[in-house]
Write an enzyme that holds these catalytic residues in place. Sequence first.
Site, mmCIF file in Angstrom:
data_model
loop_
_atom_site.group_PDB
_atom_site.id
_atom_site.type_symbol
_atom_site.label_atom_id
_atom_site.label_comp_id
_atom_site.label_asym_id
_atom_site.label_seq_id
_atom_site.Cartn_x
_atom_site.Cartn_y
_atom_site.Cartn_z
ATOM 1 C CG PHE A 1 -1.528 1.212 1.666
ATOM 2 C CD1 PHE A 1 -2.158 2.063 0.758
ATOM 3 C CD2 PHE A 1 -1.479 1.590 3.011
ATOM 4 C CE1 PHE A 1 -2.711 3.271 1.179
ATOM 5 C CE2 PHE A 1 -2.028 2.788 3.434
ATOM 6 C CZ PHE A 1 -2.633 3.629 2.528
ATOM 7 C CG ASN B 1 7.824 -11.482 0.617
ATOM 8 O OD1 ASN B 1 7.022 -10.543 0.692
ATOM 9 N ND2 ASN B 1 8.102 -12.278 1.633
ATOM 10 C CG ASN C 1 19.528 -9.595 5.129
ATOM 11 O OD1 ASN C 1 20.587 -9.905 5.656
ATOM 12 N ND2 ASN C 1 18.513 -10.434 5.022
ATOM 13 C CE1 TYR D 1 4.353 -3.719 11.670
ATOM 14 C CE2 TYR D 1 3.393 -2.375 13.417
ATOM 15 C CZ TYR D 1 3.837 -2.509 12.112
ATOM 16 O OH TYR D 1 3.759 -1.438 11.253
ATOM 17 C CE1 TYR E 1 24.112 -2.855 10.858
ATOM 18 C CE2 TYR E 1 25.077 -2.073 8.816
ATOM 19 C CZ TYR E 1 24.743 -3.104 9.656
ATOM 20 O OH TYR E 1 25.037 -4.392 9.306
HETATM 21 P P1 NAD Z 1 1.546 -3.493 3.169
HETATM 22 O O1 NAD Z 1 1.317 -4.846 3.777
HETATM 23 O O2 NAD Z 1 0.584 -3.027 2.138
HETATM 24 O O3 NAD Z 1 3.003 -3.387 2.573
HETATM 25 C C1 NAD Z 1 4.097 -4.121 3.038
HETATM 26 C C2 NAD Z 1 4.823 -4.699 1.821
HETATM 27 O O4 NAD Z 1 5.987 -5.408 2.276
HETATM 28 C C3 NAD Z 1 3.969 -5.698 1.037
HETATM 29 O O5 NAD Z 1 4.016 -5.410 -0.328
HETATM 30 C C4 NAD Z 1 4.623 -7.052 1.353
HETATM 31 O O6 NAD Z 1 4.433 -7.999 0.338
HETATM 32 C C5 NAD Z 1 6.069 -6.631 1.556
HETATM 33 N N1 NAD Z 1 6.835 -7.574 2.366
HETATM 34 C C6 NAD Z 1 6.503 -8.118 3.566
HETATM 35 N N2 NAD Z 1 7.479 -8.935 3.999
HETATM 36 C C7 NAD Z 1 8.457 -8.922 3.043
HETATM 37 C C8 NAD Z 1 9.710 -9.555 2.904
HETATM 38 N N3 NAD Z 1 10.165 -10.397 3.832
HETATM 39 N N4 NAD Z 1 10.444 -9.305 1.801
HETATM 40 C C9 NAD Z 1 10.000 -8.456 0.838
HETATM 41 N N5 NAD Z 1 8.812 -7.818 0.913
HETATM 42 C C10 NAD Z 1 8.053 -8.052 1.999
HETATM 43 O O7 NAD Z 1 1.582 -2.478 4.415
HETATM 44 P P2 NAD Z 1 1.761 -0.908 4.438
HETATM 45 O O8 NAD Z 1 0.656 -0.360 5.240
HETATM 46 O O9 NAD Z 1 1.999 -0.374 3.083
HETATM 47 O O10 NAD Z 1 3.091 -0.768 5.316
HETATM 48 C C11 NAD Z 1 4.337 -0.409 4.744
HETATM 49 C C12 NAD Z 1 5.321 -0.089 5.846
HETATM 50 O O11 NAD Z 1 4.842 0.984 6.642
HETATM 51 C C13 NAD Z 1 5.568 -1.245 6.812
HETATM 52 O O12 NAD Z 1 6.932 -1.256 7.181
HETATM 53 C C14 NAD Z 1 4.712 -0.886 8.006
HETATM 54 O O13 NAD Z 1 5.211 -1.454 9.194
HETATM 55 C C15 NAD Z 1 4.807 0.621 8.014
HETATM 56 N N6 NAD Z 1 3.658 1.241 8.689
HETATM 57 C C16 NAD Z 1 2.450 1.348 8.069
HETATM 58 C C17 NAD Z 1 1.395 1.940 8.756
HETATM 59 C C18 NAD Z 1 0.044 2.142 8.128
HETATM 60 O O14 NAD Z 1 -0.840 2.684 8.786
HETATM 61 N N7 NAD Z 1 -0.198 1.770 6.883
HETATM 62 C C19 NAD Z 1 1.576 2.404 10.061
HETATM 63 C C20 NAD Z 1 2.814 2.251 10.655
HETATM 64 C C21 NAD Z 1 3.857 1.685 9.951
#
Ligand code: NAD
Length: 313
Positions: A12, A33, A100, A146, A160
């Site tokens: 997203f 992934n 990584n 999480y 780092y």
């Molecule tokens: P999302 O689930 O739509 O996106 C996460 C993406 O990471 C997905 O496309 C998923 O396939 C990919 N992914 C997961 N594990 C993976 C791996 N091991 N290797 C490669 N790709 C991998 O969620 P989002 O809401 O877009 O969140 C994106 C980031 O923002 C995340 O780090 C999340 O913790 C952080 N975040 C989001 C929110 C929110 O409200 N949307 C709030 C706080 C933090």
Amino acid sequence: MARIVVTGGAGFLGSHLCDALLARGDEVVCLDNLATGSTHNIEHLFGRSDFTFVEHDVSTYVWVPGPVDTVMHLASPASPIDFERIPIQILKVGGLGTHNTLGLAKAKGARFFLSSTSEVYGDPQVHPQPETYWGNVNPIGPRGVYDEAKRFAEAMTMAYHRHHGLDVRIVRIFNTYGPRMRPDDGRAVSNFIVAALRGEPITIYGDGSQTRSFTYVDDEIRGFLALLDSDVTTPTNIGNPDEYTIRELAEMVIEVTGSTSEITTHPLPVDDPMQRKPDITKARELLGWEPTVHVRDGIARTAEHFAKLLADR
Ligand code: NAD
Ligand code: UDP
């Protein structure tokens, strides 16, 4: 023009970030992934010479050939329903995935940008939450996978920075919503809008008095870029400080969508934070950033997206 690696770029937030980077002339290498993301979110970018998609799990060794200016690590499932479904993967991508991608940034001499979360504050006892608050997290509860992964990721990123002199940015994201969220994502905004559009009951957990502060995706991504381009190396809250109870959110969704849905209740999940609101003084003063989209407008735009999606099914 910079060459930027975006992990989680098919998700997203990641897909909106890829769009914003490409729009300003950067080249993007997206690693994902597809655990919770989808190629639907980025298929409009396929075929562009400045965009590459590589299906890869960043919890395993990561390598990107050629020069890299910045690594933006967004990969991580983020919805509470995923905390129960794939807890080990979440711990791995926050721990090993962060290690990584930091290693990649170090090897390339690149800047590293970590997407952290308001969850590092847990169930906060300080309100609103400034970046200086250390948080109140239950490490062994269902949300701990999480919250602690992100806390570890922040610790690793700062190590780092201090130990290797890596140039870093850390954004603490507060509940962000908008088009490209999954309809079955499990988060309050998507659940409520989808139920409202279907005329089905909207389920609030607990009595709905817990609060959240909801940020529209365009505001959030603008905040990411402001932080990325700044020289602020310590964690920075990017979130809309307008705070609502979950019941107020449900009522607003019903009103904005003109739905006939009723509100029902369900027990509150374990360790569900009772309040959350960012103190954004730092972002305002150091980045000149603040949100501009009111939650009512954001809900209307998101509802439009879900309405199309449901009609296509
Ligand atoms: P999302 O689930 O739509 O996106 C996460 C993406 O990471 C997905 O496309 C998923 O396939 C990919 N992914 C997961 N594990 C993976 C791996 N091991 N290797 C490669 N790709 C991998 O969620 P989002 O809401 O877009 O969140 C994106 C980031 O923002 C995340 O780090 C999340 O913790 C952080 N975040 C989001 C929110 C929110 O409200 N949307 C709030 C706080 C933090
Ligand atoms: N919530 C709810 N009904 C739902 C989904 C979530 O009442 O269908 C509540 C949830 O218990 C929490 C709030 O809404 O108090 C925000 O939940 P979300 O999953 O969106 O984000 P987070 O809890 O991670 O902030």
